[in-house]
Design an enzyme around this catalytic site. Sequence first.
Site, PDB file in Angstrom:
ATOM      1  N   CYS A  13      -1.846 -34.074-123.207  1.00  0.00           N
ATOM      2  CA  CYS A  13      -1.659 -35.112-123.963  1.00  0.00           C
ATOM      3  C   CYS A  13      -1.379 -34.646-125.395  1.00  0.00           C
ATOM      4  O   CYS A  13      -0.513 -35.381-126.259  1.00  0.00           O
ATOM      5  CB  CYS A  13      -2.418 -36.422-123.928  1.00  0.00           C
ATOM      6  N   HIS A 268      -8.534 -38.027-126.001  1.00  0.00           N
ATOM      7  CA  HIS A 268      -6.981 -38.466-125.699  1.00  0.00           C
ATOM      8  C   HIS A 268      -6.193 -38.138-127.060  1.00  0.00           C
ATOM      9  O   HIS A 268      -6.707 -38.897-127.976  1.00  0.00           O
ATOM     10  CB  HIS A 268      -6.954 -39.638-124.958  1.00  0.00           C
TER      11      HIS A 268
END
Length: 953
Positions: A13, A268
């Site tokens: 990510c 994340h």
Amino acid sequence: NAFVGLTNLGATCYVNTFLQMWFLNLELRQALYLCPSTCSEYATGEGIPKDKDYEPQTICEHLQYLFALLQNSKRRYIDPSGFVKALGLDTGQQQDAQEFSKLFMSLLEDTLSKQKNPDVRNIVQKQFCGEYAYVTVCNQCGRESKLVSKFYELELNIQGHKQLTDCITEFLKEEKLEGDNRYFCETCQSKQNATRKIRLLSLPCTLNLQLMRFVFDRQTGHKKKLNTYIGFSELLDMEPFMEQKNGVYVYELSAVLIHRGVSAYSGHYIAHVKDPQTGEWYKFNDEDIEKMEGKKLQLGIEEDLAEPSKSQTRKPKCGKGTHCSRNAYMLVYRLQTREKSPTVEVPAFLQELVERDNCKFEEWCNEMAEMRKQSVARGKIKHEEVKELYKRLPAEAGSPYDFISLEWLQKWLDESTPPKPIDNTACLCSHGKLHPDKISIMKRISEYVADFFYRRYGGGPRLNVKALCKDCVVERCRILRLKNQLNEDYKTVTNLLKITVKGNDGFWVGKASLRSWRQLALEQLNEQDEDAEHSNGKMNGNAQNKDESNEEKREEEEELNFNEDIVCPHGDLCISENERRVVSKEAWKKLKQYFPKAPEFPSNKECCSQCKILEREGEENEALHKMMASEQKTSLQNLFHDKCRPCLGSWPQETDELYIVSQFFVEEWRKFVSRRPTRCSPVSSVGNSALLCPHGGLMFTYASMTKEDSKLIALIWPSEWERIQKLFVVDHVIKITRTQAAGADPESALYDSEPKLCPECREGLLCQQQRDLREYTQATIYIHKVVDNKKVMKDAAPELNVSSSEAEEEREENKPEGEQDPDFNQTNGGAKRQKISHQNYITYQKQGIRRSTRHRKVRGEKALLVSANQTLKELKIQIMHAFSVAPFDQNLSIDGKILSDDTATLGSLGVIPESVILLKADEPIADYAAMDDVMQGKGPRRLRRGSAGARGS
């Protein structure tokens, strides 16, 4: 007209956020499109063949193809695996996002520097590169020295700050150089007090501001995330921070990169990026892209997701045009301009590739739609079939019926696809009929529906009313009756055992069997009761593994059954009457009901004749061994007592020759004569071949036999040797002879061996021993922490200790071979045992008693497990966890030699098993961020900020 997402390949990510941010830098995208392709088909104007997939060869080609797909693909998201693979990134491991940004920009700049087009070659410098100067002013003479350096991002410390402008002010603040940190002035030609600060000389079009959220924590020895709220505005005026004030330095916010999560090692990454053509804000979250309402940046949701506890600091109020974030780790500002954003067109060959991918995608969509259409059609047919049969499924009273698997029937009802053929084999008993225990997993259905199922789906065998197994029902009833009767029979047998048996009317039963007969009977009945569960597995072919069940049966068979405890190895009645007793006929009859296959021995049965003969022979051998041990002990008194044996270190004057045997022979002989003559086989031979090489030469020098090899040999007096030759078979005679001139000094004596020393094999032995010391794995070394040249005793870290006390060490040394400490047993190579190059000597080493060369660990000393190919840097990290001393504060030495090369292996530095390394710790530094830099292999913070050299590292 929507943006395209990027697939998260596991933990990529952080890559996706930067790709989306760089894609929306139109100048960078335009420059990449101008890079010429190395594709030979396109270069010759032929076009790329349709049957050949395009494979980018360089990082620039990967990036321009990825950007072309992001711009014109019809997919909702695309797969960046080609680009990630070209960079060599581990998709399962999350990397440092800020470090990735710096390293990739450096790689891109180096790659583009080979381009001929200046607009392409210089795009990274034009977009991201600025200049600042380190300015040092001497307090004595006022001389100013300036070191100009390029930067591609400004790294801002956020500890103790609330606003972005405060972080920039601290970055540029003046630093005093005093005391030991004084500056050498070229004018004064001496060290002087001075001041140093950074002056911003020029700024790039795109200003990257790295917020240093991830810092090194001295307490834990790991990185941690600072969840500090930092306020920043959408417009940033950099003029107050510039050295020259006559330029345009107003920047507007174009991207905010967010890290969601409380840990520095997980979480994340997402990106909020502004579309430069429309001014609208978008949130890029891997495959998902969300447009913000009203052309405004909205960070509220992202801040809530990282909340670790209710005791967190409240979010400060933000005015119009300002934002606050505790998860933003990078802010990107673009120089404000009135010029319209450029329109970027995809080059023809890239557009051709994108259209080809779009065609593939449309074909896939059509296939999926057709498959769905077919699935719906099948579902309708199945629905009609179920609707027709469901009402006729139950069997009416008095009508014919079949049994069918409930599991199969559920699949038929639930799944749109046709189920597999019916398989009833798993519910059959050993007689080939329906097992009573399987009734609960079967469904009784009408014969009409059963006919339809078997005609439509096949399978079998069919199980109708005649398939019920009467034999299994009868056996089950017998087992249940015995179970119910067991407690009553136990009381009866107990009372019968109290009656004394007269004459020869009884039977022999093992005492151990009598003590546990009720438990054995219950287990046997349960095994019979559960036989169906073991012999039949789950329905429709998922049968239990046969190998596993057979293995379990073999293990059960190895256990003694009832009355087998009095069966001798020859299958007859054992001779030991202490292990058995006589029971009455009535008691035996009751027991036989439960154990019909038990061995039967009437009370008048004779014991095994073979066992009687062996017992007499054993008694004779025992007496013989005792007599032999007594005679040998009397005959070889000197061999039995160490203090009576000669010593090479102080050669006895009464003889000029001594004989040698292996210490292993001595120890084995002592065991026989002193402790276990009845349990040990007598020692019959002296195996001196273990002390010789394959050529028949001696493996030891006279000097080594007086020192390190003294525990491997035993010296024998000549008179005693004569007795040894009579008592034992000697394979090789080994003799040491002393030669000394009359009246000469004893130290001038010469010593000779027979057989002679084999120099070649001796040298090979020594080389092998030295090599083993350099090739160990998982060996133990010890670390002493030293303060003012004194050893500091601290409690050892439990997870790093090898032994916890001196007493345990002592117990480990006294254990028999094979039960020593885990370090000795788990290792291979040199750490386990010093090997030599000859098999017979290795055999002797394995048979003999191990010499303990282990270091005695004093209280509080810390033991670490290391390998020879481990680097010094890796050892320092282990020491950091054990002593809470950062690697750059560690000064290590061994035997007076300083260990400083972090890249060198422990084997090359001379660290061997059982080594003791001294650790002296420097005073801890207070700058956590600086410690974080050093842990990552970078230079001092001040000198590293944005410098080209550090950026490339």
